[in-house]
Motif scaffolding. Sequence first.
Motif, PDB file in Angstrom:
ATOM      1  N   PHE A 214     -32.822  22.285  24.093  1.00 38.49           N
ATOM      2  CA  PHE A 214     -32.923  22.615  22.672  1.00 38.49           C
ATOM      3  C   PHE A 214     -32.398  21.450  21.842  1.00 38.49           C
ATOM      4  O   PHE A 214     -31.367  20.864  22.153  1.00 38.49           O
ATOM      5  CB  PHE A 214     -32.098  23.870  22.368  1.00 38.49           C
ATOM      6  N   GLY A 215     -33.136  21.156  20.761  1.00 43.81           N
ATOM      7  CA  GLY A 215     -32.740  20.052  19.906  1.00 43.81           C
ATOM      8  C   GLY A 215     -33.405  18.741  20.250  1.00 43.81           C
ATOM      9  O   GLY A 215     -33.396  17.803  19.444  1.00 43.81           O
ATOM     10  N   SER A 216     -34.010  18.665  21.427  1.00 40.82           N
ATOM     11  CA  SER A 216     -34.661  17.415  21.841  1.00 40.82           C
ATOM     12  C   SER A 216     -36.026  17.245  21.189  1.00 40.82           C
ATOM     13  O   SER A 216     -36.625  16.171  21.286  1.00 40.82           O
ATOM     14  CB  SER A 216     -34.788  17.366  23.366  1.00 40.82           C
ATOM     15  N   GLY A 217     -36.512  18.304  20.569  1.00 39.69           N
ATOM     16  CA  GLY A 217     -37.804  18.250  19.905  1.00 39.69           C
ATOM     17  C   GLY A 217     -38.052  19.497  19.086  1.00 39.69           C
ATOM     18  O   GLY A 217     -37.257  20.442  19.112  1.00 39.69           O
ATOM     19  N   ASN A 218     -39.168  19.487  18.388  1.00 43.05           N
ATOM     20  CA  ASN A 218     -39.560  20.671  17.604  1.00 43.05           C
ATOM     21  C   ASN A 218     -39.858  21.842  18.531  1.00 43.05           C
ATOM     22  O   ASN A 218     -40.402  21.651  19.635  1.00 43.05           O
ATOM     23  CB  ASN A 218     -40.850  20.404  16.813  1.00 43.05           C
ATOM     24  N   MET A 219     -39.539  23.027  18.069  1.00 37.83           N
ATOM     25  CA  MET A 219     -39.983  24.246  18.732  1.00 37.83           C
ATOM     26  C   MET A 219     -40.598  25.147  17.670  1.00 37.83           C
ATOM     27  O   MET A 219     -40.168  25.127  16.515  1.00 37.83           O
ATOM     28  CB  MET A 219     -38.817  24.959  19.419  1.00 37.83           C
ATOM     29  N   GLY A 220     -41.602  25.925  18.072  1.00 36.64           N
ATOM     30  CA  GLY A 220     -42.258  26.710  17.054  1.00 36.64           C
ATOM     31  C   GLY A 220     -43.017  27.893  17.586  1.00 36.64           C
ATOM     32  O   GLY A 220     -43.134  28.097  18.796  1.00 36.64           O
ATOM     33  N   TRP A 221     -43.512  28.651  16.629  1.00 35.25           N
ATOM     34  CA  TRP A 221     -44.355  29.809  16.905  1.00 35.25           C
ATOM     35  C   TRP A 221     -45.733  29.578  16.285  1.00 35.25           C
ATOM     36  O   TRP A 221     -45.831  29.150  15.122  1.00 35.25           O
ATOM     37  CB  TRP A 221     -43.737  31.080  16.334  1.00 35.25           C
ATOM     38  N   PHE A 222     -46.738  29.929  17.060  1.00 34.89           N
ATOM     39  CA  PHE A 222     -48.118  29.792  16.640  1.00 34.89           C
ATOM     40  C   PHE A 222     -48.805  31.120  16.910  1.00 34.89           C
ATOM     41  O   PHE A 222     -48.337  31.923  17.715  1.00 34.89           O
ATOM     42  CB  PHE A 222     -48.802  28.666  17.423  1.00 34.89           C
ATOM     43  N   ARG A 223     -49.951  31.327  16.263  1.00 31.48           N
ATOM     44  CA  ARG A 223     -50.706  32.535  16.541  1.00 31.48           C
ATOM     45  C   ARG A 223     -52.188  32.230  16.501  1.00 31.48           C
ATOM     46  O   ARG A 223     -52.623  31.275  15.869  1.00 31.48           O
ATOM     47  CB  ARG A 223     -50.343  33.637  15.551  1.00 31.48           C
ATOM     48  N   GLN A 224     -52.916  33.076  17.207  1.00 29.00           N
ATOM     49  CA  GLN A 224     -54.361  32.912  17.243  1.00 29.00           C
ATOM     50  C   GLN A 224     -55.019  34.277  17.290  1.00 29.00           C
ATOM     51  O   GLN A 224     -54.785  35.050  18.224  1.00 29.00           O
ATOM     52  CB  GLN A 224     -54.801  32.069  18.439  1.00 29.00           C
ATOM     53  N   ALA A 225     -55.835  34.543  16.286  1.00 25.42           N
ATOM     54  CA  ALA A 225     -56.611  35.779  16.246  1.00 25.42           C
ATOM     55  C   ALA A 225     -57.993  35.491  16.811  1.00 25.42           C
ATOM     56  O   ALA A 225     -58.452  34.339  16.810  1.00 25.42           O
ATOM     57  CB  ALA A 225     -56.705  36.274  14.808  1.00 25.42           C
ATOM     58  N   PRO A 226     -58.690  36.517  17.294  1.00 23.10           N
ATOM     59  CA  PRO A 226     -60.029  36.307  17.860  1.00 23.10           C
ATOM     60  C   PRO A 226     -60.957  35.604  16.868  1.00 23.10           C
ATOM     61  O   PRO A 226     -61.030  35.989  15.701  1.00 23.10           O
ATOM     62  CB  PRO A 226     -60.503  37.726  18.147  1.00 23.10           C
TER      63      PRO A 226
ATOM     64  N   SER B  43     -42.271  43.153   7.260  1.00 20.57           N
ATOM     65  CA  SER B  43     -43.374  43.453   6.331  1.00 20.57           C
ATOM     66  C   SER B  43     -44.715  43.038   6.923  1.00 20.57           C
ATOM     67  O   SER B  43     -45.522  42.368   6.275  1.00 20.57           O
ATOM     68  CB  SER B  43     -43.151  42.743   4.993  1.00 20.57           C
ATOM     69  N   LEU B  44     -44.955  43.455   8.140  1.00 16.91           N
ATOM     70  CA  LEU B  44     -46.173  43.046   8.837  1.00 16.91           C
ATOM     71  C   LEU B  44     -47.414  43.630   8.187  1.00 16.91           C
ATOM     72  O   LEU B  44     -47.405  44.758   7.670  1.00 16.91           O
ATOM     73  CB  LEU B  44     -46.095  43.447  10.301  1.00 16.91           C
ATOM     74  N   LYS B  45     -48.476  42.824   8.217  1.00 16.47           N
ATOM     75  CA  LYS B  45     -49.754  43.197   7.629  1.00 16.47           C
ATOM     76  C   LYS B  45     -50.823  43.165   8.718  1.00 16.47           C
ATOM     77  O   LYS B  45     -50.643  42.479   9.729  1.00 16.47           O
ATOM     78  CB  LYS B  45     -50.143  42.190   6.552  1.00 16.47           C
ATOM     79  N   PRO B  46     -51.959  43.838   8.519  1.00 20.54           N
ATOM     80  CA  PRO B  46     -53.038  43.758   9.511  1.00 20.54           C
ATOM     81  C   PRO B  46     -53.478  42.313   9.793  1.00 20.54           C
ATOM     82  O   PRO B  46     -53.856  41.998  10.924  1.00 20.54           O
ATOM     83  CB  PRO B  46     -54.153  44.572   8.853  1.00 20.54           C
ATOM     84  N   ASP B  47     -53.410  41.431   8.793  1.00 20.71           N
ATOM     85  CA  ASP B  47     -53.784  40.025   8.993  1.00 20.71           C
ATOM     86  C   ASP B  47     -52.835  39.289   9.936  1.00 20.71           C
ATOM     87  O   ASP B  47     -53.151  38.186  10.394  1.00 20.71           O
ATOM     88  CB  ASP B  47     -53.827  39.278   7.666  1.00 20.71           C
ATOM     89  N   ASP B  48     -51.673  39.866  10.223  1.00 16.11           N
ATOM     90  CA  ASP B  48     -50.735  39.231  11.151  1.00 16.11           C
ATOM     91  C   ASP B  48     -51.081  39.510  12.609  1.00 16.11           C
ATOM     92  O   ASP B  48     -50.471  38.929  13.517  1.00 16.11           O
ATOM     93  CB  ASP B  48     -49.306  39.728  10.887  1.00 16.11           C
ATOM     94  N   ALA B  49     -52.020  40.398  12.858  1.00 19.71           N
ATOM     95  CA  ALA B  49     -52.395  40.729  14.228  1.00 19.71           C
ATOM     96  C   ALA B  49     -52.994  39.509  14.924  1.00 19.71           C
ATOM     97  O   ALA B  49     -53.916  38.879  14.396  1.00 19.71           O
ATOM     98  CB  ALA B  49     -53.384  41.868  14.227  1.00 19.71           C
ATOM     99  N   ALA B  50     -52.463  39.186  16.077  1.00 21.16           N
ATOM    100  CA  ALA B  50     -52.903  37.994  16.809  1.00 21.16           C
ATOM    101  C   ALA B  50     -52.132  37.899  18.120  1.00 21.16           C
ATOM    102  O   ALA B  50     -51.197  38.667  18.354  1.00 21.16           O
ATOM    103  CB  ALA B  50     -52.656  36.728  15.979  1.00 21.16           C
TER     104      ALA B  50
END
Length: 126
Positions: free
Chosen positions: A29-41, A85-92
């Motif tokens: 940890f700290g040696s580089g970026n870490m992140g979250w990504f998402r992909q919907a169909p 506050s999740l929305k239907p557009d967050d589904a992925a």
Amino acid sequence: QVQLVESGGGSVQTGGSLRLLCRVSGYTFGSGNMGWFRQAPGKAREGIAVIYNGGYSTDYADSVKGRFTISQDVPENTLYLQMNSLKPDDAAMYYCAARRGNIALHPLAASNYNYWGQGTQVTVSS
């Protein structure tokens, strides 16, 4: 060998919350970026939250600002994504990712990341 294992996905109703976890091994940890990504169909993979510069910097996609929070627990080797506050557009399918080295230019671009988890599914019903 770097391994990223996501968990915490599930099915919630609109307005609900989930917390995603990414357990990390073989990576400092700290040696580089870490992140979250998402992909919907049928859509491209989207960077939604990243943490870098040893945890001192974060960046979010406009679509999740104010609703999602990225954090890390270094002793537990775990990256988190609190989603409110999740929305239907967050589904992925949601993916955890890490890269070698810290960058501040285009930190949400998926092409900048070297290591990926297998993903955890999030479903939001209206």
